[in-house]
Design a protein around this motif. Sequence first.
Motif, mmCIF file in Angstrom:
data_model
loop_
_atom_site.group_PDB
_atom_site.id
_atom_site.type_symbol
_atom_site.label_atom_id
_atom_site.label_comp_id
_atom_site.label_asym_id
_atom_site.label_seq_id
_atom_site.Cartn_x
_atom_site.Cartn_y
_atom_site.Cartn_z
ATOM 1 N N VAL A 174 0.659 -1.481 -0.120
ATOM 2 C CA VAL A 174 0.122 -0.322 0.007
ATOM 3 C C VAL A 174 0.810 1.218 0.252
ATOM 4 O O VAL A 174 1.681 1.448 0.951
ATOM 5 C CB VAL A 174 -1.038 -0.176 1.295
ATOM 6 C CG1 VAL A 174 -1.789 1.032 1.820
ATOM 7 C CG2 VAL A 174 -1.691 -1.260 1.358
ATOM 8 N N SER A 175 0.557 2.665 -1.238
ATOM 9 C CA SER A 175 1.882 3.500 -1.696
ATOM 10 C C SER A 175 0.852 4.540 -0.473
ATOM 11 O O SER A 175 0.234 4.290 0.537
ATOM 12 C CB SER A 175 1.465 4.069 -2.536
ATOM 13 O OG SER A 175 0.242 4.149 -3.133
ATOM 14 N N LEU A 176 1.681 5.566 -0.059
ATOM 15 C CA LEU A 176 1.639 6.555 1.449
ATOM 16 C C LEU A 176 0.341 7.244 0.294
ATOM 17 O O LEU A 176 -0.587 7.015 0.876
ATOM 18 C CB LEU A 176 2.406 7.610 1.160
ATOM 19 C CG LEU A 176 3.535 7.200 1.857
ATOM 20 C CD1 LEU A 176 4.542 7.925 1.807
ATOM 21 C CD2 LEU A 176 2.923 6.752 3.608
ATOM 22 N N THR A 177 -0.291 6.913 -0.395
ATOM 23 C CA THR A 177 -1.082 7.870 -1.686
ATOM 24 C C THR A 177 -2.155 7.120 -1.274
ATOM 25 O O THR A 177 -3.440 7.650 -1.245
ATOM 26 C CB THR A 177 -0.924 7.602 -3.199
ATOM 27 O OG1 THR A 177 0.339 8.368 -3.094
ATOM 28 C CG2 THR A 177 -2.114 8.824 -3.791
ATOM 29 N N LEU A 178 -2.444 5.916 -1.441
ATOM 30 C CA LEU A 178 -3.400 5.307 -1.137
ATOM 31 C C LEU A 178 -3.595 5.051 0.459
ATOM 32 O O LEU A 178 -5.351 5.093 1.043
ATOM 33 C CB LEU A 178 -3.898 3.554 -1.444
ATOM 34 C CG LEU A 178 -4.655 2.311 -1.397
ATOM 35 C CD1 LEU A 178 -5.176 3.360 -2.322
ATOM 36 C CD2 LEU A 178 -4.194 1.580 -1.812
ATOM 37 N N TRP A 179 -2.806 4.835 1.298
ATOM 38 C CA TRP A 179 -3.215 5.298 2.992
ATOM 39 C C TRP A 179 -3.644 6.350 3.387
ATOM 40 O O TRP A 179 -4.771 7.073 3.457
ATOM 41 C CB TRP A 179 -2.210 5.735 4.301
ATOM 42 C CG TRP A 179 -2.143 3.985 4.475
ATOM 43 C CD1 TRP A 179 -0.869 2.934 3.612
ATOM 44 C CD2 TRP A 179 -2.280 3.139 5.038
ATOM 45 N NE1 TRP A 179 -0.125 1.798 4.637
ATOM 46 C CE2 TRP A 179 -2.002 2.343 5.366
ATOM 47 C CE3 TRP A 179 -3.037 3.850 6.277
ATOM 48 C CZ2 TRP A 179 -1.984 1.561 6.761
ATOM 49 C CZ3 TRP A 179 -3.766 3.059 6.856
ATOM 50 C CH2 TRP A 179 -2.779 1.766 7.478
ATOM 51 N N ALA A 180 -3.121 8.057 2.300
ATOM 52 C CA ALA A 180 -4.036 9.571 2.275
ATOM 53 C C ALA A 180 -4.965 9.155 1.924
ATOM 54 O O ALA A 180 -6.477 9.832 2.482
ATOM 55 C CB ALA A 180 -3.056 10.245 1.681
ATOM 56 N N LEU A 181 -5.412 8.987 0.850
ATOM 57 C CA LEU A 181 -6.877 9.082 0.267
ATOM 58 C C LEU A 181 -7.552 8.264 0.555
ATOM 59 O O LEU A 181 -8.844 8.573 0.846
ATOM 60 C CB LEU A 181 -6.760 8.535 -1.231
ATOM 61 C CG LEU A 181 -5.755 8.826 -2.210
ATOM 62 C CD1 LEU A 181 -6.046 8.062 -3.766
ATOM 63 C CD2 LEU A 181 -6.715 10.321 -2.596
ATOM 64 N N ILE B 156 -8.019 7.430 4.458
ATOM 65 C CA ILE B 156 -8.143 7.609 5.292
ATOM 66 C C ILE B 156 -8.763 9.583 4.983
ATOM 67 O O ILE B 156 -9.681 9.909 5.904
ATOM 68 C CB ILE B 156 -6.755 9.241 6.483
ATOM 69 C CG1 ILE B 156 -6.019 7.254 7.081
ATOM 70 C CG2 ILE B 156 -6.921 9.635 7.048
ATOM 71 C CD1 ILE B 156 -4.701 7.821 6.760
ATOM 72 N N LEU B 157 -8.345 9.778 3.965
ATOM 73 C CA LEU B 157 -9.196 11.494 3.561
ATOM 74 C C LEU B 157 -10.476 10.413 3.474
ATOM 75 O O LEU B 157 -11.648 11.096 3.996
ATOM 76 C CB LEU B 157 -8.666 12.043 2.735
ATOM 77 C CG LEU B 157 -9.595 12.658 1.634
ATOM 78 C CD1 LEU B 157 -9.464 14.141 2.478
ATOM 79 C CD2 LEU B 157 -8.724 13.273 0.206
ATOM 80 N N GLY B 158 -11.036 9.407 2.407
ATOM 81 C CA GLY B 158 -12.311 9.197 2.764
ATOM 82 C C GLY B 158 -13.314 8.470 3.312
ATOM 83 O O GLY B 158 -14.138 8.917 4.197
ATOM 84 N N LEU B 159 -12.297 7.937 5.183
ATOM 85 C CA LEU B 159 -12.911 7.653 6.011
ATOM 86 C C LEU B 159 -13.548 9.069 6.790
ATOM 87 O O LEU B 159 -14.450 9.182 7.766
ATOM 88 C CB LEU B 159 -12.062 6.425 6.658
ATOM 89 C CG LEU B 159 -11.921 4.939 6.525
ATOM 90 C CD1 LEU B 159 -11.228 4.515 6.960
ATOM 91 C CD2 LEU B 159 -13.307 4.286 6.230
ATOM 92 N N LEU C 286 -16.562 10.372 5.759
ATOM 93 C CA LEU C 286 -17.717 9.725 5.572
ATOM 94 C C LEU C 286 -17.824 10.064 7.448
ATOM 95 O O LEU C 286 -19.660 9.350 7.900
ATOM 96 C CB LEU C 286 -17.337 7.437 5.565
ATOM 97 C CG LEU C 286 -17.204 7.254 4.684
ATOM 98 C CD1 LEU C 286 -16.767 5.994 4.766
ATOM 99 C CD2 LEU C 286 -18.649 7.541 3.731
ATOM 100 N N ILE C 287 -16.861 9.948 8.080
ATOM 101 C CA ILE C 287 -17.219 10.018 9.430
ATOM 102 C C ILE C 287 -17.963 11.784 9.276
ATOM 103 O O ILE C 287 -18.380 11.403 10.546
ATOM 104 C CB ILE C 287 -16.256 10.260 10.363
ATOM 105 C CG1 ILE C 287 -15.451 8.515 10.734
ATOM 106 C CG2 ILE C 287 -16.158 11.022 11.788
ATOM 107 C CD1 ILE C 287 -13.764 8.664 10.803
ATOM 108 N N ALA C 288 -17.641 12.443 8.502
ATOM 109 C CA ALA C 288 -18.368 14.142 9.105
ATOM 110 C C ALA C 288 -19.430 13.819 8.171
ATOM 111 O O ALA C 288 -20.640 14.588 8.729
ATOM 112 C CB ALA C 288 -17.466 14.994 7.192
ATOM 113 N N VAL C 289 -20.229 12.933 7.347
ATOM 114 C CA VAL C 289 -21.188 12.680 6.898
ATOM 115 C C VAL C 289 -21.891 11.868 7.871
ATOM 116 O O VAL C 289 -23.073 12.115 8.215
ATOM 117 C CB VAL C 289 -20.994 11.762 5.927
ATOM 118 C CG1 VAL C 289 -22.710 11.535 5.460
ATOM 119 C CG2 VAL C 289 -20.831 12.388 4.001
#
Length: 341
Positions: free
Chosen positions: A3-10, A12-15, A18-21
Motif C-alpha cells: 500500500v502506497s502513501l497515496t492510497l493511505w492518504a486517500l 484516511i481522507l475517504g473515511l 464518511l465520519i463527517a457525513v
Amino acid sequence: MDVSLTLWALTILGLSALIAVDFFIGRKPHDVSMKEAGIWTAVWIALAVLFGIGLMVFGTGQASGEFFAGFITEKSLSVDNLFVFILIMAKFAVPSHLQQRVLLVGVLVALVLRAIFIAAGAAIIASFSWVFFIFGAFLIYTAWKLIQEARSDDEEEEFEENRLLKSIEKRFGVADKYHGTKLFIRSNGKRILTPLMVVMLAIGTTDVLFALDSIPAIFGLTQDPYIVFTANAFALMGLRQLYFLLGGLLRKLVHLSYGLSVILGFIGVKLVLHALHETGVNVPVISIPVSLAVICGVLIVTTITSLIASKKQAEREAAAAAETDSGKLSKDKDSKDSIEA
C-alpha cells in the motif's frame, strides 16, 4: 498487500469524509427511528462490502478475504460491546435524543484509539515474531473468561465507573442535570462537567478495553496494517445506528458471549499455530477461507440458538404469569364466595 502513501492518504481522507457525513446526519439531537437506523446500517454495511470487493478487483483475493474475515469479527465484537453502552446509558440516564451524540463521540474515540493500537501492534510484530504467542495466549484466556462470565449466575446489571472516571468527576465536579449538548458549564464561578461529558468519558475509557480484545483478534487473521485499520474502521462506522436498530434485540442474543468465545479461542489457536510455523515447527496453518467459514458459521449458529432460547424463555415467563394470574383470580373468587356465604 503493498500500500502506497497515496492510497493511505486517500483512504484516511475517504473515511474522514464518511465520519463527517455521519456527524452531519446526527448534528441535531433527535430520537432515532427504526427506519432511519435501518437505512443507515444497511448503507454502512454496503460500503464495507463494496470496499472488500474493491480489494479483490484492484488488489488480491487474499486481501479481500482477510478484510471480510476481519470486518465480520470486529463487527461481532462491536455488537457485544453495545451491551456495555446500554449499561452506561442506563447508569447516567442519558436522554434518548442525546444518545446518538454520545455514541458518535464514542466511535470517534474508538477509531483514534484503535489506530494507535494498530500502529503499535504492527511495529511490535515487525520486530518480534514471538509476540504471536502472547496474542494467541491472550485471546485464548479472553475466550475462557467470556465463557466463565456467560455461565455465571450473577448478571451485570449496572455499569461501574472506573477509578479514572471517578477521579475526574471529583476533580472538576459534575452538574446535577443535562444542559443540551454542552460539555461544560459555569456554576458559582467554577467550570464544571455536564453529565453528557461524563458519559462520553465513560464510553471513551471503555473503548480502551475493547481495543485490547479486538486488535489481537484481527492480527490473528491478517498482519497487514492497512487491512487491520480499514476492517476496524468499517466495523465501527454505523455502530451508532446499529445501537438504535437492535435496541431490545441485543438482550435476546443470550448465546453471543459463547459464540464470541469460540471465535476468539479459534483465532488464538490460529495465532499460536502461525507462531510455531514461523519458528520452523511443522504444524498445520489455518487458511483465511477456513477462518471466514468458522467465524460466519459460529455467528449463524449462535444467533439461531439465542433466538430459540429467548423464545422459550418468553414462553415460560408468559406461562408462569398466566398461572399466577389464574391463582390470584381463583383466590379472589374463593374470598368472594366466603363473604357471600
